[in-house]
Scaffold this active site. Structure first.
Site, PDB file in Angstrom:
ATOM      1  N   TYR A   1       5.926   1.314  12.362  1.00  0.00           N
ATOM      2  CA  TYR A   1       6.185   2.661  12.448  1.00  0.00           C
ATOM      3  C   TYR A   1       7.590   3.041  12.066  1.00  0.00           C
ATOM      4  CZ  TYR A   1       1.630   3.532  14.411  1.00  0.00           C
ATOM      5  OH  TYR A   1       0.214   3.566  14.691  1.00  0.00           O
TER       6      TYR A   1
ATOM      7  N   GLY B   1       0.763  -1.350  -0.196  1.00  0.00           N
ATOM      8  CA  GLY B   1       0.122   0.109   0.037  1.00  0.00           C
ATOM      9  C   GLY B   1       0.786   1.360  -0.028  1.00  0.00           C
TER      10      GLY B   1
END
Length: 542
Positions: A483, A118
């Site tokens: 992250y 993505g």
């Protein structure tokens, strides 16, 4: 998704003629043995069952669609610049055997392969490399098959979280899945790093609910759970993406959800006792709320009409049940918040995914939009908190928000506890379990792409992160691999590194699980074909 990037395929009788006149064929004919780009295209043709078919999903820099396709899934504008490294070729396979060919041919031609699902990698590692590389973009591999009867689904890695939610909701109002709040995140990266969301306290991570997978290894061979073995199956569920192979699909266990859930968002400012409320939340969100209740906090600054800066604390809640029951829980454990019936809305679980994505009021089809979020420049980091931060320390944090420009700093506090505290830290590579009160996502985002503004914002985040070190986990200072943050350590630009060097960042993401990940990597990819700036290294070959 922009359909222009997935052109319809011509009939088989026309493919041979079309292929002869394609840029792919011209590069194939012009290539020589010392040209990795040409060698890759030659190999791709040789290893593909239908040459014309793969030519339709192969884009080099001469193709007019190349730039648009490259930019399509770049979510962080910091890396969408003229000087950013560009792939020699982008391939968007429509079948698994085409993805296998990309792996084989990248290896044969000496090119790195970066796998993109993505495009949400915070450091752009799914589409950037310091050495010549190919992007294997999985956006066309996004088939989702939901089996309501046995509460499972097969999900291809190019699917987004939103597409998964939509397909589940299409089949059932009483099944869900624990994944992220951003619907455009690709499940390939999400699942590989763990994956969390608003029902994590009830059901754990996305990766905790994976029961099978199909992966392409460094030799281009396809494996399922049985043939890959339990060690590799363990590693791919939370050990980070683009390290062990290309996972093309996942079999997941769906989880039961009530047909009606309750959501709410309550805003409190400093004048409304926000500091005391945030302080109190730390004691109850992980350890006192029932597992069915997740309440997260978003913190940001705001300039009032009087010119004074204040803090805003948004308390966002998902409760797997009705409003009456939620109000009873809050009145008992967190009455200071002052939650009222008017603050609450009942809806289906799948509609709650729209709510937390900021898409309230839109039809469920909005979950299918792969580019529904606005692209921005950003630099984010993560932390874990094991002991409550005092009110005095919170006030020191607010000073950082006051000194920076309005909205320059944002913190999202995601509570742990519940099921997260019951699962052993070694069941999968993701180790952040019992003992964590909440995870912090530190965010700075901006729209001015000038070098001056970007440098200023990155510096602000670096300094704020250093300041926060006194209040978060230590030895190691833990971080969440999804992250991605290269500031905490990285391999060389080519992805090559040593065990000792990689341990600097690896222990922060994986704690003691890092050593097992290294052993798995050594067994399945000893030559380190799948690598990036924060991929798991193998031990040196004897």
């Amino acid at each position: 998704m922009a359909m222009a990037f997935i052109p319809s395929l011509p009939s088989s009788s026309f493919l041979a003629i079309l292929f002869i006149f394609s840029p792919y064929y011209l590069a194939y004919c012009a290539s020589s043995g010392n040209d990795p780009h040409g060698a890759f295209l030659k190999c791709l043709y040789r290893n593909s069952t239908t040459a014309g078919s793969i030519s339709q999903v192969t884009y080099d820099q001469t193709n007019y669609m190349y730039s648009s396709l490259l930019d399509l899934s770049i979510q962080n504008l910091r890396f969408q610049t003229p000087n950013a490294p560009k792939p020699l070729v982008i391939v968007t396979p429509v079948a698994v055997d085409q993805a296998q060919a990309v792996v084989r041919c990248s290896r044969e031609s000496g090119l790195q392969v970066r796998v993109r699902s993505g495009g949400h990698d915070y450091e752009g590692l799914s589409y950037l490399s310091g050495v010549p590389f190919v992007i294997l973009d999985l956006l066309n591999l996004r088939k989702i098959t939901v089996n309501v009867e046995n509460a499972t689904a097969w999900v291809e890695s190019g699917s987004t979280a939103g597409e998964l939610y939509y397909r589940i909701g299409e089949k059932s109002n009483s099944l869900g899945f624990p994944a992220g709040v951003c619907p455009t995140v690709g499940v390939g990266g999400l699942f590989s790093g763990g994956g969390y969301g608003m029902i994590m306290r009830k059901y754990g991570l996305s990766a905790d609910n994976i029961i099978d997978a199909r992966i392409i290894d460094a030799d281009g061979k396809l494996h399922d759970r049985e043939s890959m073995g339990e060690d590799l199956f363990w590693a791919i569920r939370g050990g980070g993406g683009n390290t062990f192979g290309v996972v093309v699909s996942w079999r997941i266990s769906l989880v039961p959800v009530p047909e009606t859930v309750t959501v709410s968002t309550v805003l409190r400012t400093l004048d409304q006792n926000a500091t005391a409320l945030v302080h109190r939340w730390q004691y109850i969100a992980a350890n006192q709320f029932p597992d069915e209740l997740t309440m997260r906090i978003t913190l940001q600054s705001l300039d009032g009409t009087d010119g004074n800066r204040t803090m805003q604390a948004y308390f966002q809640t998902l409760y797997l049940g009705r409003t009456d029951d939620l109000l009873a829980v809050i009145s008992s454990s967190f009455p200071e918040l002052g939650l009222t019936r008017e603050d609450c809305t009942e809806m289906s679980w799948v509609n709650s995914t729209l709510y937390f994505a900021g898409l309230s009021g839109q039809p469920l089809e909005a979950l299918m939009n792969r580019s529904s979020n606005a692209k921005i420049y950003f630099k984010n980091k993560s932390d874990y908190v094991k002991e409550p931060i005092s009110e005095a320390a919170l006030e020191e944090i607010w000073k950082w928000f006051s000194r920076a420009e309005q909205g320059a700093l944002v913190m999202i506090l995601n509570p742990y506890g519940g099921r997260m505290g019951e699962i052993s830290e070694s069941v999968i590579p993701f180790p952040h379990r019992a003992g964590n009160l909440y995870k912090i996502q530190h965010i700075t985002a901006w729209t001015d792409g000038s070098a001056e503004v970007s440098a200023m914002r990155v510096s602000l985040m670096t300094q704020f992160y250093q300041f926060m070190g006194a209040y978060v986990s230590k030895s190691p200072r833990s971080a969440y691999v999804n992250y991605r943050d290269l500031d905490i350590g990285k391999n060389g630009d080519s992805g090559k590194t040593s065990y000792q060097h990689a341990s600097e960042w690896g222990k922060k993401y994986f704690h003691g699980n890092f050593d097992r990940l290294v052993k798995v990597k050594t067994a399945v990819d000893p030559t380190n074909f799948f690598r990036n700036e924060q991929s798991i290294p193998p031990l040196p070959l004897p």
